[in-house]
Design a protein around this motif. Structure first.
Motif, PDB file in Angstrom:
ATOM      1  N   ALA A  80       0.835  -1.211   0.000  1.00  0.00           N
ATOM      2  CA  ALA A  80       0.000   0.000   0.000  1.00  0.00           C
ATOM      3  C   ALA A  80       0.862   1.250   0.000  1.00  0.00           C
ATOM      4  N   ALA A  81       1.919   1.252   0.798  1.00  0.00           N
ATOM      5  CA  ALA A  81       2.798   2.418   0.863  1.00  0.00           C
ATOM      6  C   ALA A  81       3.507   2.645  -0.470  1.00  0.00           C
ATOM      7  N   GLU A  82       3.965   1.555  -1.097  1.00  0.00           N
ATOM      8  CA  GLU A  82       4.639   1.691  -2.390  1.00  0.00           C
ATOM      9  C   GLU A  82       3.668   2.213  -3.446  1.00  0.00           C
ATOM     10  N   ALA A  83       2.432   1.701  -3.435  1.00  0.00           N
ATOM     11  CA  ALA A  83       1.429   2.167  -4.398  1.00  0.00           C
ATOM     12  C   ALA A  83       1.181   3.659  -4.236  1.00  0.00           C
ATOM     13  N   ARG A  84       1.126   4.140  -3.018  1.00  0.00           N
ATOM     14  CA  ARG A  84       0.861   5.566  -2.799  1.00  0.00           C
ATOM     15  C   ARG A  84       2.062   6.434  -3.186  1.00  0.00           C
ATOM     16  N   ARG A  85       3.256   5.910  -3.044  1.00  0.00           N
ATOM     17  CA  ARG A  85       4.419   6.669  -3.521  1.00  0.00           C
ATOM     18  C   ARG A  85       4.419   6.749  -5.048  1.00  0.00           C
ATOM     19  N   VAL A  86       4.058   5.640  -5.701  1.00  0.00           N
ATOM     20  CA  VAL A  86       3.977   5.667  -7.161  1.00  0.00           C
ATOM     21  C   VAL A  86       2.854   6.598  -7.610  1.00  0.00           C
ATOM     22  N   VAL A 112       2.399  -4.736  -9.675  1.00  0.00           N
ATOM     23  CA  VAL A 112       1.204  -4.728  -8.837  1.00  0.00           C
ATOM     24  C   VAL A 112       1.046  -3.366  -8.173  1.00  0.00           C
ATOM     25  N   ALA A 113       2.134  -2.834  -7.618  1.00  0.00           N
ATOM     26  CA  ALA A 113       2.076  -1.513  -6.988  1.00  0.00           C
ATOM     27  C   ALA A 113       1.717  -0.440  -8.002  1.00  0.00           C
ATOM     28  N   LEU A 150       5.662   3.946 -17.312  1.00  0.00           N
ATOM     29  CA  LEU A 150       6.352   3.626 -16.073  1.00  0.00           C
ATOM     30  C   LEU A 150       7.226   2.396 -16.314  1.00  0.00           C
ATOM     31  N   ALA A 151       8.526   2.538 -16.164  1.00  0.00           N
ATOM     32  CA  ALA A 151       9.457   1.423 -16.333  1.00  0.00           C
ATOM     33  C   ALA A 151       9.676   0.768 -14.973  1.00  0.00           C
ATOM     34  N   VAL A 152       9.275  -0.505 -14.835  1.00  0.00           N
ATOM     35  CA  VAL A 152       9.283  -1.145 -13.521  1.00  0.00           C
ATOM     36  C   VAL A 152      10.554  -1.925 -13.239  1.00  0.00           C
ATOM     37  N   ASP A 153      11.416  -2.124 -14.234  1.00  0.00           N
ATOM     38  CA  ASP A 153      12.640  -2.886 -14.002  1.00  0.00           C
ATOM     39  C   ASP A 153      13.612  -2.099 -13.140  1.00  0.00           C
ATOM     40  N   GLU A 154      14.413  -2.844 -12.351  1.00  0.00           N
ATOM     41  CA  GLU A 154      15.348  -2.194 -11.445  1.00  0.00           C
ATOM     42  C   GLU A 154      16.498  -1.537 -12.201  1.00  0.00           C
ATOM     43  N   GLY A 155      16.906  -2.120 -13.308  1.00  0.00           N
ATOM     44  CA  GLY A 155      17.969  -1.532 -14.105  1.00  0.00           C
ATOM     45  C   GLY A 155      17.407  -0.761 -15.273  1.00  0.00           C
ATOM     46  N   GLU A 156      18.182  -0.689 -16.352  1.00  0.00           N
ATOM     47  CA  GLU A 156      17.734   0.009 -17.553  1.00  0.00           C
ATOM     48  C   GLU A 156      16.589  -0.763 -18.219  1.00  0.00           C
ATOM     49  N   PRO A 157      15.560  -0.085 -18.709  1.00  0.00           N
ATOM     50  CA  PRO A 157      14.494  -0.776 -19.435  1.00  0.00           C
ATOM     51  C   PRO A 157      15.034  -1.471 -20.672  1.00  0.00           C
TER      52      PRO A 157
END
Length: 503
Positions: A80-86, A112-113, A150-157
């Protein structure tokens, strides 16, 4: 019209849809047959509760694991916290209610977030899978009118995501930029139940993808259908195995969150390796898995190489996306008697599955398995087109085309009024929340009670309507021939085509 305007501006209203030509007498007969044969399902469902609301409720009541992937696990509170930051990131980027936000990358908890964040701010989700070529990414983002990706990967898309987004003139924003922001404080923006929630692109016969728009009410109704028919509880864990561009990915990543269960995100490297997948299911205690029948076959083929007792925690295997062969079902029931097998059918245009059928030993006597009965708040009609262009209702054992009505029917194809009018109609059979009827293009037959041991009438899928042919004046369903061929133990898969030869 501005391609980047709100989704609602690029959709037909109900009044703009054609009227399906059904004579008055046949309208009444179709209603009566649907009611008599159980093809009209109604159930009270709270469609006004956003998924993020339920997530935050579980976080407040008793925090528990919500979603796991290969690298991390999030509790309901952390999700929930991550979703609200996004959501704060989306607002910073100027995202407004009704606008489209692309989400690109691999399956992971961050997706999901991101979906929940898009729901929070009242925007519309459209996925872009990391495996797509740049041209596909470009077409999807441009047709959807996405404002950002929104690019969700931790590194480069992935390079194709960057190239496709650039070609569509869509800016790419790494979701990790949300880590430095304060959570968005507002209430979920849900103005109406028919608010567009996501757009998923299906293949078009012209080569141009079609963006099927699904409303909030249709999505939530389908989530509840899965909860009801699978008996999902907080003890369940659902594997998210589907690529982001497939409709089943939506319920896989959201449905467990409505009951306090867990989403197990499984990456391609594991999902495509049957032995590794079985090991992951055992290690995580996953209870519900959904695969296409081809992957179910590979899983059964490779189970002898997995440790003894593999998949013992599994409660349900759901087969979807392809016709489920009778012989494959026979193998599953013999090998996995503890895990029930569900045959699911549904078009993306109708919020995913519209029928469910639990396969039993009695079904194995049939050449083709039933696809079942309608899920909650769904109405199904089997109609045949007459020579004068009107439509008539089909009764037991008659073949016709399947039409879908009810809360599940989506809004049509985004920005494509012509193709919307080809498949969506004003519903002539009665008032529904959407007022729309969807023409599936699939041939079905209503089986009589007792067929396969089911005491209710059930639907049987026969293939696409354009696969019915006449040979020497005799109507033949090519799918029926395929089903007979596939009963032979030496045949893994079969495809039948017709060739015309000069006399």
């Amino acid at each position: 019209m501005n391609a980047r305007g709100p989704v609602g501006e690029r959709l037909l209203t109900r009044d703009g849809l054609p009227v399906l030509p059904v004579p008055a007498a046949e309208v009444g007969r179709a209603r009566e047959l649907a009611a008599r044969h159980g093809m009209s399902s109604a159930r009270e469902v709270d469609l006004a509760d956003p998924v993020i609301t339920r997530v935050e409720r579980f976080a407040a009541e008793r925090d528990r694991p919500a979603v796991t992937d290969a690298t991390r696990s999030l509790t309901y509170g952390e999700l929930a916290a991550e979703a609200r930051r996004v959501a704060a990131l989306l607002e910073r980027e100027g995202v407004a209610p009704g606008t489209v936000v692309g989400v690109g990358g691999a399956r992971r908890a961050a997706v999901v977030a991101a979906f929940l964040a898009i729901e929070l701010v009242g925007a519309v989700y459209v996925p872009a899978d990391e495996t797509w070529p740049a041209g596909r990414v470009r077409d999807v983002l441009a047709q959807a009118g996405a404002t950002l990706l929104l690019a969700v990967d931790e590194g480069e898309p992935a390079p194709a995501l960057l190239e496709g987004a650039a070609a569509a003139r869509v800016r790419v924003v790494p979701v990790r930029e949300a880590d430095a922001l304060d959570p968005w404080p507002g209430d979920p923006r849900l103005d109406s139940l028919d608010q567009p929630r996501y757009v998923l692109f299906t293949s078009g016969s012209t080569g141009r993808p079609k963006g099927a728009v699904v409303e909030h009410q249709g999505m939530v109704n389908h989530l509840h259908a899965k909860i009801v028919d699978l008996g999902l509880t907080g003890a369940d864990a659902v594997a998210q195995t589907a690529p982001l561009g497939f409709d089943i990915s939506v319920w896989q990543m959201l449905c467990p969150l409505l009951v306090g269960g867990r989403v197990d995100v499984v990456g391609d490297e594991v999902a495509h390796d049957p032995v590794a997948f079985a090991r992951a299911v055992d290690e995580r205690g996953t209870t519900v898995v959904e695969l296409v029948p081809t992957m179910v076959r590979h899983l059964l083929d490779d189970l002898p190489h997995a440790p003894e007792g593999s998949l013992s925690c599994l409660r349900w295997m759901i087969a979807t996306g392809e016709e489920l062969p009778t012989e494959l079902s026979r193998r599953w029931l013999a090998a996995m008697p503890h895990a029930r097998l569900l045959n699911a059918y549904g078009p993306t245009e109708c919020s995913d599955d519209v029928t469910h059928h639990t396969v039993t030993a009695g079904d194995l006597e049939l050449l083709r398995l039933p696809i079942g009965v309608p899920v909650v708040n769904t109405r199904l009609y089997v109609l045949r087109e007459e020579d004068d262009g009107t439509w008539a209702a089909c009764d037991i054992d008659e073949t016709g085309e399947l039409f879908v009505g009810g809360v599940c029917v989506g809004r049509g194809y985004l920005g494509d009024h012509e193709r919307t009018r080809d498949a969506f109609f004003q519903d002539p059979f009665g008032a529904t929340p959407t007022g729309r009827l969807y023409r599936t293009g699939d041939a079905v037959r209503l089986l009589p009670p007792g067929a396969g041991g089911d005491p209710r009438p059930t639907l049987q899928y026969l293939g696409r309507v354009d696969r019915q042919v006449k040979i020497s004046g005799v109507r033949m369903e090519l799918g029926e021939i395929e089903a007979v061929l596939q009963r032979h133990p030496a045949v893994g898969a079969a495809a039948v085509v017709v060739h015309d030869y000069p006399a």
